[in-house]
Scaffold this motif. Structure first.
Motif, PDB file in Angstrom:
ATOM      1  N   LEU A  76      59.427  13.796  57.738  1.00  0.00           N
ATOM      2  CA  LEU A  76      60.870  13.806  57.881  1.00  0.00           C
ATOM      3  C   LEU A  76      61.388  15.180  58.585  1.00  0.00           C
ATOM      4  O   LEU A  76      61.035  16.299  58.262  1.00  0.00           O
ATOM      5  CB  LEU A  76      61.752  13.873  56.421  1.00  0.00           C
ATOM      6  N   TYR A  77      61.976  14.971  59.884  1.00  0.00           N
ATOM      7  CA  TYR A  77      62.328  16.145  60.561  1.00  0.00           C
ATOM      8  C   TYR A  77      64.114  16.007  60.631  1.00  0.00           C
ATOM      9  O   TYR A  77      64.566  15.185  60.671  1.00  0.00           O
ATOM     10  CB  TYR A  77      61.986  15.678  62.116  1.00  0.00           C
ATOM     11  N   ILE A  78      64.394  17.279  60.666  1.00  0.00           N
ATOM     12  CA  ILE A  78      66.028  17.535  60.966  1.00  0.00           C
ATOM     13  C   ILE A  78      66.131  17.776  62.725  1.00  0.00           C
ATOM     14  O   ILE A  78      65.519  18.501  63.144  1.00  0.00           O
ATOM     15  CB  ILE A  78      66.441  18.568  60.040  1.00  0.00           C
ATOM     16  N   VAL A  79      67.060  17.079  62.849  1.00  0.00           N
ATOM     17  CA  VAL A  79      67.647  17.037  64.470  1.00  0.00           C
ATOM     18  C   VAL A  79      68.657  17.917  64.677  1.00  0.00           C
ATOM     19  O   VAL A  79      69.729  17.314  64.008  1.00  0.00           O
ATOM     20  CB  VAL A  79      67.615  15.858  65.074  1.00  0.00           C
ATOM     21  N   ASP A  80      69.006  18.746  65.309  1.00  0.00           N
ATOM     22  CA  ASP A  80      70.193  19.629  65.385  1.00  0.00           C
ATOM     23  C   ASP A  80      70.133  20.518  66.700  1.00  0.00           C
ATOM     24  O   ASP A  80      69.277  20.567  67.371  1.00  0.00           O
ATOM     25  CB  ASP A  80      70.488  20.441  64.297  1.00  0.00           C
ATOM     26  N   LYS A  81      71.499  20.673  67.341  1.00  0.00           N
ATOM     27  CA  LYS A  81      71.646  21.421  68.459  1.00  0.00           C
ATOM     28  C   LYS A  81      71.085  22.789  68.199  1.00  0.00           C
ATOM     29  O   LYS A  81      71.068  23.531  69.518  1.00  0.00           O
ATOM     30  CB  LYS A  81      73.080  21.467  68.813  1.00  0.00           C
ATOM     31  N   LEU A  82      70.999  23.223  67.277  1.00  0.00           N
ATOM     32  CA  LEU A  82      70.395  24.999  67.301  1.00  0.00           C
ATOM     33  C   LEU A  82      69.012  24.930  67.654  1.00  0.00           C
ATOM     34  O   LEU A  82      68.284  26.204  68.068  1.00  0.00           O
ATOM     35  CB  LEU A  82      70.707  25.335  65.744  1.00  0.00           C
ATOM     36  N   HIS A  83      68.196  23.802  67.536  1.00  0.00           N
ATOM     37  CA  HIS A  83      66.962  23.748  67.883  1.00  0.00           C
ATOM     38  C   HIS A  83      66.413  22.989  69.052  1.00  0.00           C
ATOM     39  O   HIS A  83      67.093  21.995  69.163  1.00  0.00           O
ATOM     40  CB  HIS A  83      65.969  23.057  66.626  1.00  0.00           C
ATOM     41  N   ASP A  84      65.425  23.543  69.931  1.00  0.00           N
ATOM     42  CA  ASP A  84      65.004  22.681  70.969  1.00  0.00           C
ATOM     43  C   ASP A  84      64.301  21.355  70.692  1.00  0.00           C
ATOM     44  O   ASP A  84      64.474  20.362  71.525  1.00  0.00           O
ATOM     45  CB  ASP A  84      64.156  23.449  71.861  1.00  0.00           C
ATOM     46  N   ALA A  85      63.652  21.345  69.333  1.00  0.00           N
ATOM     47  CA  ALA A  85      62.820  20.167  69.021  1.00  0.00           C
ATOM     48  C   ALA A  85      63.362  19.892  67.629  1.00  0.00           C
ATOM     49  O   ALA A  85      63.561  20.949  66.865  1.00  0.00           O
ATOM     50  CB  ALA A  85      61.454  20.453  69.473  1.00  0.00           C
ATOM     51  N   PRO A  86      62.999  18.704  67.135  1.00  0.00           N
ATOM     52  CA  PRO A  86      63.441  18.577  65.736  1.00  0.00           C
ATOM     53  C   PRO A  86      62.095  19.403  64.804  1.00  0.00           C
ATOM     54  O   PRO A  86      61.200  19.435  65.238  1.00  0.00           O
ATOM     55  CB  PRO A  86      62.972  16.958  65.608  1.00  0.00           C
ATOM     56  N   PHE A  87      62.537  19.695  63.794  1.00  0.00           N
ATOM     57  CA  PHE A  87      61.802  20.592  63.085  1.00  0.00           C
ATOM     58  C   PHE A  87      61.325  19.766  61.603  1.00  0.00           C
ATOM     59  O   PHE A  87      62.395  19.222  61.009  1.00  0.00           O
ATOM     60  CB  PHE A  87      62.299  22.020  62.730  1.00  0.00           C
TER      61      PHE A  87
END
Length: 276
Positions: A76-87
């Motif tokens: 499970l990865y979180i996708v948001d605008k603060l990170h260049d890639a999902p974490f």
């Protein structure tokens, strides 16, 4: 929770509804003065939205049939605008029947990736934004074993008599080989390029090699490690259709099929990742 005092070491418990933090805010048990020293505080959310994710991972067999699969897991990865890639936030194993479940949080966009060694990974997406009440989400996956044969990628075209990829070909690569490689970073792939029989055998061999190399260069420029890619030109040596009809006349449809690029998984990186 965050006050005007010194608040540190915010920790969320496994149930996501409560936790601890350290603060020197007023109201501590110290007898010196109101903001003397740090104390450990606990907190519990008064209102919490319970969201659950569940589903299964199955093996996709020939003919479209399925069977249960074990030893897989869902990242499970979180996708948001603060990170260049999902974490990555969770890695959930499946049980012996291929089922899995996990608690998730509201207000987020998730990328879900199902994996198993020697299988092609699969991806789903999920959004819990604007969720205001308890809910259970279902996300199922079907995994296919790593293919051992070459797979033709249609519509990988080049300028006439050149090795440069066209703009439309780059879009095809982005949605096929590049997507597969990013989801399966452990695989080593051969990119094979083929021509029809027009021109000399030697010329076609050199042209096909340059075309295969152009595909590799494009993927490397997009971040695929060069060690995972091998360029191989086959010239006119492996036709999949007749270049000419039986009466000797030209066969444009057959030639078009022979001018192709395909990919084949030729190995995996030894000891890649931590999964068993």
């Amino acid at each position: 929770i965050n006050s005007g005092a010194d608040d540190i070491y915010y920790t969320i418990s496994k149930n996501r509804e409560e936790g601890f933090f350290v603060s020197n805010r007023t109201g501590a048990v110290t007898v010196k003065h109101s903001t003397c020293c740090d104390d450990i505080y606990s907190y519990k959310q008064i209102s919490y939205i319970h969201l659950k994710l569940e589903g299964n991972v199955k093996e996709l067999l020939a003919g479209g049939t399925e069977k249960n699969i074990d030893s897989a897991y869902v990242d499970l990865y979180i996708v948001d605008k603060l990170h260049d890639a999902p974490f990555l936030v969770q890695s959930v194993p499946v049980d012996k029947d291929g089922n899995y479940s996990a608690k998730i949080d509201a207000g987020l966009d998730y990328k879900l990736v199902a994996k198993r060694r020697s299988y092609l990974s699969a991806i789903n997406t999920l959004s819990t934004k604007d969720k205001m009440q308890d809910e259970t989400f279902v996300s199922n996956f079907k995994l296919s074993k790593l293919p051992t044969h070459a797979i033709a990628i249609e519509n990988i075209n080049y300028e006439f008599d050149k090795a440069e990829l066209t703009a439309s070909s780059k879009i095809i690569l982005d949605t096929t080989i590049y997507k597969i490689m990013t989801l399966n970073p452990e695989i080593i792939v051969e990119l094979g390029s083929h021509t029809d029989s027009k021109g000399s055998t030697e010329y076609n061999q050199k042209l096909s090699q340059k075309r295969a190399e152009s595909v590799v260069s494009y993927l490397v420029a997009k971040g695929i490690p060069e060690q995972n890619l091998k360029a191989q030109g086959y010239g006119e040596s492996q036709p999949i259709a007749e270049n000419k009809h039986k009466d000797g006349s030209d066969n444009p449809e057959g030639r078009a099929k022979n001018r192709r690029t395909d990919f084949k998984i030729i190995g995996t990186i030894t000891n890649f990742g931590d999964e068993e």
